[in-house]
Design a protein around this motif. Structure first.
Motif, PDB file in Angstrom:
ATOM      1  N   ILE A  37      -0.251  -8.888   8.022  1.00  0.00           N
ATOM      2  CA  ILE A  37       0.131  -7.478   7.941  1.00  0.00           C
ATOM      3  C   ILE A  37       0.213  -7.031   6.490  1.00  0.00           C
ATOM      4  CG2 ILE A  37       1.887  -5.762   8.563  1.00  0.00           C
ATOM      5  CD1 ILE A  37       0.216  -6.902  10.924  1.00  0.00           C
ATOM      6  N   THR A  38       0.712  -7.872   5.620  1.00  0.00           N
ATOM      7  CA  THR A  38       0.789  -7.508   4.196  1.00  0.00           C
ATOM      8  C   THR A  38      -0.608  -7.337   3.623  1.00  0.00           C
ATOM      9  OG1 THR A  38       2.886  -8.695   4.033  1.00  0.00           O
ATOM     10  CG2 THR A  38       1.775  -8.162   1.964  1.00  0.00           C
ATOM     11  N   SER A  39      -1.544  -8.191   3.980  1.00  0.00           N
ATOM     12  CA  SER A  39      -2.932  -8.045   3.530  1.00  0.00           C
ATOM     13  C   SER A  39      -3.505  -6.702   3.977  1.00  0.00           C
ATOM     14  CB  SER A  39      -3.797  -9.186   4.091  1.00  0.00           C
ATOM     15  OG  SER A  39      -5.176  -8.911   3.926  1.00  0.00           O
ATOM     16  N   ARG A  40      -3.286  -6.377   5.229  1.00  0.00           N
ATOM     17  CA  ARG A  40      -3.792  -5.096   5.743  1.00  0.00           C
ATOM     18  C   ARG A  40      -3.181  -3.920   4.979  1.00  0.00           C
ATOM     19  NH1 ARG A  40      -5.886  -5.084  11.370  1.00  0.00           N
ATOM     20  NH2 ARG A  40      -6.214  -7.262  11.971  1.00  0.00           N
ATOM     21  N   MET A  41      -1.879  -3.987   4.726  1.00  0.00           N
ATOM     22  CA  MET A  41      -1.219  -2.878   4.033  1.00  0.00           C
ATOM     23  C   MET A  41      -1.748  -2.740   2.609  1.00  0.00           C
ATOM     24  SD  MET A  41       0.859  -0.358   4.458  1.00  0.00           S
ATOM     25  CE  MET A  41       1.899  -0.744   5.876  1.00  0.00           C
ATOM     26  N   LEU A  42      -1.903  -3.844   1.898  1.00  0.00           N
ATOM     27  CA  LEU A  42      -2.453  -3.782   0.544  1.00  0.00           C
ATOM     28  C   LEU A  42      -3.826  -3.114   0.557  1.00  0.00           C
ATOM     29  CD1 LEU A  42      -1.521  -7.393  -0.625  1.00  0.00           C
ATOM     30  CD2 LEU A  42      -0.668  -5.267  -1.667  1.00  0.00           C
ATOM     31  N   ARG A  43      -4.670  -3.525   1.509  1.00  0.00           N
ATOM     32  CA  ARG A  43      -6.024  -2.987   1.567  1.00  0.00           C
ATOM     33  C   ARG A  43      -6.051  -1.528   2.004  1.00  0.00           C
ATOM     34  NH1 ARG A  43      -8.658  -5.703   5.304  1.00  0.00           N
ATOM     35  NH2 ARG A  43      -6.962  -7.033   6.006  1.00  0.00           N
ATOM     36  N   LEU A  44      -5.123  -1.116   2.860  1.00  0.00           N
ATOM     37  CA  LEU A  44      -5.015   0.299   3.223  1.00  0.00           C
ATOM     38  C   LEU A  44      -4.704   1.147   1.996  1.00  0.00           C
ATOM     39  CD1 LEU A  44      -2.987   0.137   6.563  1.00  0.00           C
ATOM     40  CD2 LEU A  44      -5.351   0.894   6.292  1.00  0.00           C
ATOM     41  N   ILE A  45      -3.740   0.693   1.226  1.00  0.00           N
ATOM     42  CA  ILE A  45      -3.358   1.424   0.009  1.00  0.00           C
ATOM     43  C   ILE A  45      -4.535   1.489  -0.959  1.00  0.00           C
ATOM     44  CG2 ILE A  45      -1.844   1.373  -2.025  1.00  0.00           C
ATOM     45  CD1 ILE A  45       0.243  -0.046  -0.094  1.00  0.00           C
ATOM     46  N   LEU A  46      -5.193   0.354  -1.166  1.00  0.00           N
ATOM     47  CA  LEU A  46      -6.287   0.276  -2.137  1.00  0.00           C
ATOM     48  C   LEU A  46      -7.504   1.100  -1.729  1.00  0.00           C
ATOM     49  CD1 LEU A  46      -5.975  -3.526  -2.857  1.00  0.00           C
ATOM     50  CD2 LEU A  46      -5.634  -1.700  -4.549  1.00  0.00           C
ATOM     51  N   THR A  47      -7.678   1.318  -0.432  1.00  0.00           N
ATOM     52  CA  THR A  47      -8.821   2.100   0.037  1.00  0.00           C
ATOM     53  C   THR A  47      -8.436   3.531   0.408  1.00  0.00           C
ATOM     54  OG1 THR A  47      -8.553   1.250   2.300  1.00  0.00           O
ATOM     55  CG2 THR A  47     -10.097   0.056   0.841  1.00  0.00           C
ATOM     56  N   GLY A  48      -7.211   3.933   0.073  1.00  0.00           N
ATOM     57  CA  GLY A  48      -6.779   5.313   0.271  1.00  0.00           C
ATOM     58  C   GLY A  48      -6.506   5.702   1.710  1.00  0.00           C
ATOM     59  N   GLN A  49      -6.185   4.728   2.559  1.00  0.00           N
ATOM     60  CA  GLN A  49      -5.889   5.014   3.954  1.00  0.00           C
ATOM     61  C   GLN A  49      -4.384   4.984   4.198  1.00  0.00           C
ATOM     62  OE1 GLN A  49      -8.652   3.026   6.801  1.00  0.00           O
ATOM     63  NE2 GLN A  49      -9.401   1.985   4.955  1.00  0.00           N
ATOM     64  N   THR A  50      -3.987   5.511   5.333  1.00  0.00           N
ATOM     65  CA  THR A  50      -2.568   5.538   5.691  1.00  0.00           C
ATOM     66  C   THR A  50      -2.238   4.357   6.598  1.00  0.00           C
ATOM     67  OG1 THR A  50      -2.916   6.874   7.668  1.00  0.00           O
ATOM     68  CG2 THR A  50      -2.553   8.070   5.580  1.00  0.00           C
ATOM     69  N   PRO A  51      -0.950   4.020   6.729  1.00  0.00           N
ATOM     70  CA  PRO A  51      -0.552   2.922   7.615  1.00  0.00           C
ATOM     71  C   PRO A  51      -1.017   3.104   9.067  1.00  0.00           C
ATOM     72  CG  PRO A  51       1.232   3.409   6.120  1.00  0.00           C
ATOM     73  CD  PRO A  51       0.187   4.487   5.918  1.00  0.00           C
ATOM     74  N   SER A  52      -1.346   4.322   9.472  1.00  0.00           N
ATOM     75  CA  SER A  52      -1.826   4.525  10.844  1.00  0.00           C
ATOM     76  C   SER A  52      -3.155   3.815  11.105  1.00  0.00           C
ATOM     77  CB  SER A  52      -1.967   6.019  11.147  1.00  0.00           C
ATOM     78  OG  SER A  52      -2.957   6.596  10.318  1.00  0.00           O
ATOM     79  N   ALA A  53      -3.861   3.408  10.062  1.00  0.00           N
ATOM     80  CA  ALA A  53      -5.143   2.704  10.197  1.00  0.00           C
ATOM     81  C   ALA A  53      -4.972   1.184  10.192  1.00  0.00           C
ATOM     82  CB  ALA A  53      -6.089   3.138   9.085  1.00  0.00           C
ATOM     83  N   LEU A  54      -3.744   0.708  10.335  1.00  0.00           N
ATOM     84  CA  LEU A  54      -3.454  -0.732  10.263  1.00  0.00           C
ATOM     85  C   LEU A  54      -4.297  -1.560  11.234  1.00  0.00           C
ATOM     86  CD1 LEU A  54      -1.361  -2.535   8.687  1.00  0.00           C
ATOM     87  CD2 LEU A  54      -0.002  -2.483  10.771  1.00  0.00           C
ATOM     88  N   ARG A  55      -4.466  -1.056  12.451  1.00  0.00           N
ATOM     89  CA  ARG A  55      -5.247  -1.790  13.458  1.00  0.00           C
ATOM     90  C   ARG A  55      -6.731  -1.847  13.093  1.00  0.00           C
ATOM     91  NH1 ARG A  55      -1.365   1.045  15.999  1.00  0.00           N
ATOM     92  NH2 ARG A  55      -0.164   0.020  17.636  1.00  0.00           N
ATOM     93  N   GLU A  56      -7.234  -0.789  12.496  1.00  0.00           N
ATOM     94  CA  GLU A  56      -8.674  -0.644  12.280  1.00  0.00           C
ATOM     95  C   GLU A  56      -9.204  -1.297  11.013  1.00  0.00           C
ATOM     96  OE1 GLU A  56      -6.731   2.298  13.061  1.00  0.00           O
ATOM     97  OE2 GLU A  56      -7.149   1.810  15.163  1.00  0.00           O
ATOM     98  N   ILE A  57      -8.359  -1.592  10.041  1.00  0.00           N
ATOM     99  CA  ILE A  57      -8.866  -2.074   8.750  1.00  0.00           C
ATOM    100  C   ILE A  57      -9.412  -3.500   8.823  1.00  0.00           C
ATOM    101  CG2 ILE A  57      -6.663  -2.907   7.807  1.00  0.00           C
ATOM    102  CD1 ILE A  57      -7.884  -1.444   5.125  1.00  0.00           C
ATOM    103  N   GLY A  58      -9.077  -4.215   9.845  1.00  0.00           N
ATOM    104  CA  GLY A  58      -9.613  -5.569  10.016  1.00  0.00           C
ATOM    105  C   GLY A  58      -8.802  -6.605   9.266  1.00  0.00           C
ATOM    106  N   GLY A  59      -8.941  -7.798   9.702  1.00  0.00           N
ATOM    107  CA  GLY A  59      -8.220  -8.909   9.089  1.00  0.00           C
ATOM    108  C   GLY A  59      -8.972 -10.192   9.349  1.00  0.00           C
ATOM    109  N   GLY A  60      -8.237 -11.272   9.397  1.00  0.00           N
ATOM    110  CA  GLY A  60      -8.850 -12.542   9.721  1.00  0.00           C
ATOM    111  C   GLY A  60      -8.441 -13.657   8.793  1.00  0.00           C
ATOM    112  N   GLN A  61      -8.519 -14.839   9.337  1.00  0.00           N
ATOM    113  CA  GLN A  61      -8.240 -16.045   8.568  1.00  0.00           C
ATOM    114  C   GLN A  61      -9.570 -16.706   8.239  1.00  0.00           C
ATOM    115  OE1 GLN A  61      -5.506 -17.300  11.668  1.00  0.00           O
ATOM    116  NE2 GLN A  61      -3.837 -17.374  10.180  1.00  0.00           N
ATOM    117  N   GLY A  62      -9.657 -17.302   7.052  1.00  0.00           N
ATOM    118  CA  GLY A  62     -10.887 -17.954   6.639  1.00  0.00           C
ATOM    119  C   GLY A  62     -11.889 -17.020   5.993  1.00  0.00           C
ATOM    120  N   VAL A  63     -11.497 -15.761   5.801  1.00  0.00           N
ATOM    121  CA  VAL A  63     -12.348 -14.781   5.130  1.00  0.00           C
ATOM    122  C   VAL A  63     -11.655 -14.325   3.853  1.00  0.00           C
ATOM    123  CG1 VAL A  63     -13.383 -14.003   7.302  1.00  0.00           C
ATOM    124  CG2 VAL A  63     -11.415 -12.774   6.359  1.00  0.00           C
TER     125      VAL A  63
END
Length: 189
Positions: free
Chosen positions: A147-173
């Motif tokens: 979740i912290t990774s997603r939040m950092l990337r949302l901020i860095l790409t100018g998105q809001t926390p409402s996009a948390l599900r859509e920004i993508g994640g994953g282990q090993g990437v």
């Protein structure tokens, strides 16, 4: 805020990830699969020019275990910062994700982070991550949590926390984020 280029990694799979338990600030060791995922991240980063990059990890055990594998061939010390810790889950840390969803009627696991009694909540995590990013002054490899990774990337790409599900994640990437854009890196890519 114009942060430097960043590589953002989620820790490898843990025993609790594998069994569906929420970790929050609790610790669980990496599984064999988790260590293999960290090794894959190391190999991805080995293909990149990391001259001048620092490595900063969450101080939580699973992230530090991953960071040590990832930076095995890299110079420099491993730094830790509590701002990279996983979102606090309050009373629900250690609970089974599926059971909590069934008991609470939550839409999915993401909604649990807002509902957790005594939890940190997404707004507080957003503030914590924003402050951390504002203090970065050089290119960095960040080893953190889902979740912290997603939040950092949302901020860095100018998105809001409402996009948390859509920004993508994953282990090993590995996610490379620069100039407001993210790129998902995998082995062979």
């Amino acid at each position: 805020m114009t942060p430097p280029p960043l590589y953002i990694l989620r820790h490898g799979e843990t025993t609790w990830n594998a069994s569906g338990r929420l970790q929050g600030h609790f610790h669980a060791d990496l599984t064999d699969q988790g260590r293999a995922q960290a090794e894959a991240q190391r190999r991805i980063l080995a293909q990149r020019d990391l001259t001048g990059f620092q490595v900063i990890s969450s101080p939580q055990g699973r992230a530090v275990q991953t960071a040590r594998i990832v930076m095995r061939d890299m110079p420099g010390a491993l730094l830790t910062d509590p701002a990279l810790a996983e979102i606090g889950l309050g009373d629900w840390a250690g609970e089974d994700r599926a059971d909590l969803i069934a008991r609470t009627g939550a839409r999915d696991g993401f909604e649990l982070y807002e509902l957790a009694p005594g939890g940190e909540g997404l707004a507080a995590l957003h503030r914590r991550c924003t402050a951390f990013l504002a203090g970065l002054d050089r290119p960095s490899v960040l080893v953190t949590h889902g979740i912290t990774s997603r939040m950092l990337r949302l901020i860095l790409t100018g998105q809001t926390p409402s996009a948390l599900r859509e920004i993508g994640g994953g282990q090993g990437v590995v996610f490379h984020v620069a100039g407001g854009h993210q790129e998902r890196l995998t082995l062979g890519a």
